[in-house]
Scaffold this motif. Structure first.
Motif, PDB file in Angstrom:
ATOM      1  N   ILE A 130       4.362   6.074   5.654  1.00  6.75           N
ATOM      2  CA  ILE A 130       5.679   6.136   5.022  1.00  6.75           C
ATOM      3  C   ILE A 130       5.832   5.032   3.973  1.00  6.75           C
ATOM      4  CG2 ILE A 130       8.168   5.941   5.385  1.00  6.75           C
ATOM      5  CD1 ILE A 130       6.966   8.570   6.349  1.00  6.75           C
ATOM      6  N   THR A 131       5.339   3.850   4.306  1.00  6.04           N
ATOM      7  CA  THR A 131       5.450   2.724   3.371  1.00  6.04           C
ATOM      8  C   THR A 131       4.662   2.985   2.097  1.00  6.04           C
ATOM      9  OG1 THR A 131       5.694   1.171   5.219  1.00  6.04           O
ATOM     10  CG2 THR A 131       5.069   0.254   3.070  1.00  6.04           C
ATOM     11  N   ARG A 132       3.439   3.517   2.249  1.00  2.66           N
ATOM     12  CA  ARG A 132       2.613   3.777   1.069  1.00  2.66           C
ATOM     13  C   ARG A 132       3.229   4.860   0.171  1.00  2.66           C
ATOM     14  NH1 ARG A 132       1.760   0.052   3.225  1.00  2.66           N
ATOM     15  NH2 ARG A 132      -0.178  -0.825   4.049  1.00  2.66           N
ATOM     16  N   VAL A 133       3.764   5.893   0.793  1.00  2.00           N
ATOM     17  CA  VAL A 133       4.425   6.944   0.011  1.00  2.00           C
ATOM     18  C   VAL A 133       5.646   6.370  -0.700  1.00  2.00           C
ATOM     19  CG1 VAL A 133       5.661   9.141   0.133  1.00  2.00           C
ATOM     20  CG2 VAL A 133       3.595   8.816   1.482  1.00  2.00           C
ATOM     21  N   GLY A 134       6.374   5.503  -0.013  1.00  2.00           N
ATOM     22  CA  GLY A 134       7.559   4.886  -0.613  1.00  2.00           C
ATOM     23  C   GLY A 134       7.210   4.001  -1.790  1.00  2.00           C
ATOM     24  N   THR A 135       6.195   3.159  -1.643  1.00  2.00           N
ATOM     25  CA  THR A 135       5.815   2.266  -2.738  1.00  2.00           C
ATOM     26  C   THR A 135       5.294   3.051  -3.938  1.00  2.00           C
ATOM     27  OG1 THR A 135       3.627   1.968  -1.706  1.00  2.00           O
ATOM     28  CG2 THR A 135       5.312   0.305  -1.239  1.00  2.00           C
ATOM     29  N   THR A 136       4.510   4.090  -3.670  1.00  2.00           N
ATOM     30  CA  THR A 136       4.006   4.919  -4.765  1.00  2.00           C
ATOM     31  C   THR A 136       5.157   5.602  -5.495  1.00  2.00           C
ATOM     32  OG1 THR A 136       1.932   5.327  -3.578  1.00  2.00           O
ATOM     33  CG2 THR A 136       2.470   6.835  -5.377  1.00  2.00           C
ATOM     34  N   SER A 137       6.129   6.072  -4.733  1.00  2.00           N
ATOM     35  CA  SER A 137       7.303   6.717  -5.336  1.00  2.00           C
ATOM     36  C   SER A 137       8.067   5.741  -6.223  1.00  2.00           C
ATOM     37  CB  SER A 137       8.229   7.255  -4.241  1.00  2.00           C
ATOM     38  OG  SER A 137       7.566   8.194  -3.428  1.00  2.00           O
ATOM     39  N   VAL A 138       8.210   4.520  -5.772  1.00  2.00           N
ATOM     40  CA  VAL A 138       8.906   3.505  -6.568  1.00  2.00           C
ATOM     41  C   VAL A 138       8.200   3.295  -7.901  1.00  2.00           C
ATOM     42  CG1 VAL A 138       9.470   1.041  -6.717  1.00  2.00           C
ATOM     43  CG2 VAL A 138       9.943   2.301  -4.621  1.00  2.00           C
ATOM     44  N   GLY A 139       6.870   3.186  -7.863  1.00  2.00           N
ATOM     45  CA  GLY A 139       6.100   2.973  -9.088  1.00  2.00           C
ATOM     46  C   GLY A 139       6.238   4.120 -10.071  1.00  2.00           C
ATOM     47  N   ILE A 140       6.126   5.340  -9.555  1.00  2.00           N
ATOM     48  CA  ILE A 140       6.196   6.523 -10.424  1.00  2.00           C
ATOM     49  C   ILE A 140       7.594   6.679 -11.015  1.00  2.00           C
ATOM     50  CG2 ILE A 140       6.108   9.044 -10.434  1.00  2.00           C
ATOM     51  CD1 ILE A 140       3.831   8.840  -8.391  1.00  2.00           C
ATOM     52  N   ILE A 141       8.616   6.593 -10.179  1.00  2.00           N
ATOM     53  CA  ILE A 141       9.994   6.785 -10.636  1.00  2.00           C
ATOM     54  C   ILE A 141      10.390   5.694 -11.625  1.00  2.00           C
ATOM     55  CG2 ILE A 141      12.407   6.802  -9.909  1.00  2.00           C
ATOM     56  CD1 ILE A 141      11.425   8.077  -7.260  1.00  2.00           C
ATOM     57  N   THR A 142       9.995   4.476 -11.356  1.00  2.00           N
ATOM     58  CA  THR A 142      10.320   3.371 -12.264  1.00  2.00           C
ATOM     59  C   THR A 142       9.705   3.591 -13.638  1.00  2.00           C
ATOM     60  OG1 THR A 142      10.462   1.782 -10.434  1.00  2.00           O
ATOM     61  CG2 THR A 142      10.114   0.888 -12.648  1.00  2.00           C
ATOM     62  N   SER A 143       8.437   4.008 -13.680  1.00  2.00           N
ATOM     63  CA  SER A 143       7.773   4.227 -14.967  1.00  2.00           C
ATOM     64  C   SER A 143       8.420   5.357 -15.754  1.00  2.00           C
ATOM     65  CB  SER A 143       6.289   4.537 -14.740  1.00  2.00           C
ATOM     66  OG  SER A 143       5.590   3.377 -14.369  1.00  2.00           O
ATOM     67  N   VAL A 144       8.809   6.424 -15.072  1.00  2.00           N
ATOM     68  CA  VAL A 144       9.467   7.543 -15.754  1.00  2.00           C
ATOM     69  C   VAL A 144      10.790   7.084 -16.361  1.00  2.00           C
ATOM     70  CG1 VAL A 144      10.584   9.781 -15.441  1.00  2.00           C
ATOM     71  CG2 VAL A 144       8.366   9.349 -14.377  1.00  2.00           C
ATOM     72  N   ILE A 145      11.557   6.316 -15.587  1.00  4.32           N
ATOM     73  CA  ILE A 145      12.860   5.831 -16.077  1.00  4.32           C
ATOM     74  C   ILE A 145      12.677   4.891 -17.258  1.00  4.32           C
ATOM     75  CG2 ILE A 145      14.870   4.414 -15.484  1.00  4.32           C
ATOM     76  CD1 ILE A 145      14.679   5.564 -12.641  1.00  4.32           C
ATOM     77  N   VAL A 146      11.719   3.979 -17.169  1.00  2.00           N
ATOM     78  CA  VAL A 146      11.454   3.048 -18.267  1.00  2.00           C
ATOM     79  C   VAL A 146      11.025   3.809 -19.519  1.00  2.00           C
ATOM     80  CG1 VAL A 146       9.876   1.248 -19.095  1.00  2.00           C
ATOM     81  CG2 VAL A 146      10.931   1.047 -16.835  1.00  2.00           C
ATOM     82  N   ASN A 147      10.130   4.778 -19.348  1.00  2.00           N
ATOM     83  CA  ASN A 147       9.657   5.556 -20.492  1.00  2.00           C
ATOM     84  C   ASN A 147      10.789   6.349 -21.150  1.00  2.00           C
ATOM     85  OD1 ASN A 147       7.477   6.056 -22.140  1.00  2.00           O
ATOM     86  ND2 ASN A 147       6.740   7.812 -20.987  1.00  2.00           N
ATOM     87  N   PHE A 148      11.765   6.745 -20.342  1.00  2.00           N
ATOM     88  CA  PHE A 148      12.883   7.541 -20.855  1.00  2.00           C
ATOM     89  C   PHE A 148      13.888   6.682 -21.615  1.00  2.00           C
ATOM     90  CE2 PHE A 148      16.947   9.673 -20.747  1.00  2.00           C
ATOM     91  CZ  PHE A 148      16.635  11.001 -20.965  1.00  2.00           C
TER      92      PHE A 148
END
Length: 344
Positions: A130-148
């Motif tokens: 659960i922790t690994r999925v959560g951290t990966t999600s944070v990285g992906i979502i953050t990059s998408v938001i920054v790029n937007f």
């Protein structure tokens, strides 16, 4: 704040700056949640793409792929422990599953997640998953938001500048090819390198146009901007077709066949007329060039070829050059090539 962002972007480059910003935000969030930052940072780095759409689409693939890699890792860690065979099987199975689900763009993230999880997982496999999925999600979502939101990709300046340079460089290359074919001046290898570079630059510019069209799906834009982009796309597609004929002109057979002086003069004069269109830059939509009578002489060379009895499908060098020049002229004279490319 915007001035600082723009200054940093100029110093490092937009994509590098946004990658660094994504990593910083991701690491900060993970520290606040007391989560390990490694997987989140990896996901953040690989999710910054040239366009927002690419970030979103690849993020949608990388998130489930990373979760799958984590699950595979936990299975082999539980079954075999932290042994060499566990690392090997986790990596191989993760790669095979990514291929199976056509998640090729996510193979690196998923495989790194799998092998690293085996190394750092100690006891509670479910919590680790659960922790690994959560951290990966944070990285992906953050990059998408920054790029937007941060310095959204805009390629219009690059595209407009590339179009002008490519027009000029195409003309210069045909100048050299005409000299090579008619007067045996120049070197074939050098011309081939120039042509290859030109074709790659045209393809890259067309790709930038596709990127910009993707950006318009996510950001507000003026109607005039979209029309300008469509106009540039038409021009670049025509220039791409023109360069196919430029290649044919370079690779004509019968390279050393003698050409009559009269034909040489006609071909050179005709090309000088066609070359005017490559130098032409429309500012107000009023400037035009009339087709010179030397263009008509190219048709005479072709018709003369038809009247001469030759072996089937044979065309002498003069006729071949005339044909390619007429093909280039036909494309460069299309009305769509002469629409204004600058907004008033």
């Amino acid at each position: 704040m915007n001035k600082v962002k723009n200054w940093l972007a100029l110093l490092f480059g937009k994509r590098i700056f946004k990658t660094g910003l994504s990593v910083f935000i991701t690491a900060t969030i993970c520290e606040l949640l007391n989560w390990p930052v490694l997987f989140a940072i990896i996901a953040a780095i690989v999710t910054i793409e040239p366009t927002v759409n690419a970030s979103i689409q690849k993020g949608k693939i990388r998130l489930p792929a990373a979760a799958m890699g984590a699950g595979v890792a936990m299975f082999f860690d539980f079954a075999l422990g932290q042994t060499p065979i566990s690392y090997a099987l986790a990596a191989v199975i993760t790669i095979l599953l990514c291929h199976k689900f056509r998640w090729d763009d996510a193979i690196i993230v998923a495989t790194l997640t799998a092998v690293n999880m085996i190394a750092i997982t100690e006891n509670d496999f479910f919590v680790s998953f659960i922790t690994r999925v959560g951290t990966t999600s944070v990285g992906i979502i953050t990059s998408v938001i920054v790029n937007f939101f941060v310095l959204p990709p805009n390629f219009m300046g690059q595209i407009s500048k590339a179009k002008i340079n490519l027009m000029s460089d195409t003309k210069a290359l045909v100048d050299k090819i005409i000299s090579f074919q008619l007067d045996q001046k120049g070197n074939l290898e050098d011309l081939e390198k120039t042509l290859s570079s030109l074709q790659k630059r045209v393809s890259h510019t067309i790709k930038l146009i596709d990127y910009q069209k993707e950006e318009y799906r996510y950001h507000r834009f003026k109607k005039t901007e979209y029309k300008l982009l469509k106009n540039l796309q038409t021009k670049m597609n025509l220039l791409d077709k023109i360069n196919h004929h430029v290649a044919d002109l370079l690779y004509l057979t019968s390279e050393h066949q003698c050409i009559q002086k009269n034909d040489k003069d006609v071909l050179k004069k005709a090309w000088r007329d066609i070359a005017l269109y490559f130098d032409w830059q429309q500012k107000n939509g009023e400037k035009t060039y009339e087709i010179h009578q030397n263009i008509s002489a190219l048709f005479y060379i072709l018709h003369r070829q038809i009247d001469v009895e030759k072996t089937e499908d044979y065309m002498d060098k003069s006729s071949s050059i005339a044909y390619e020049l007429l093909a280039i002229h036909s494309l460069i004279c299309k009305k769509s090539f002469f629409k204004p490319t600058e907004t008033s």
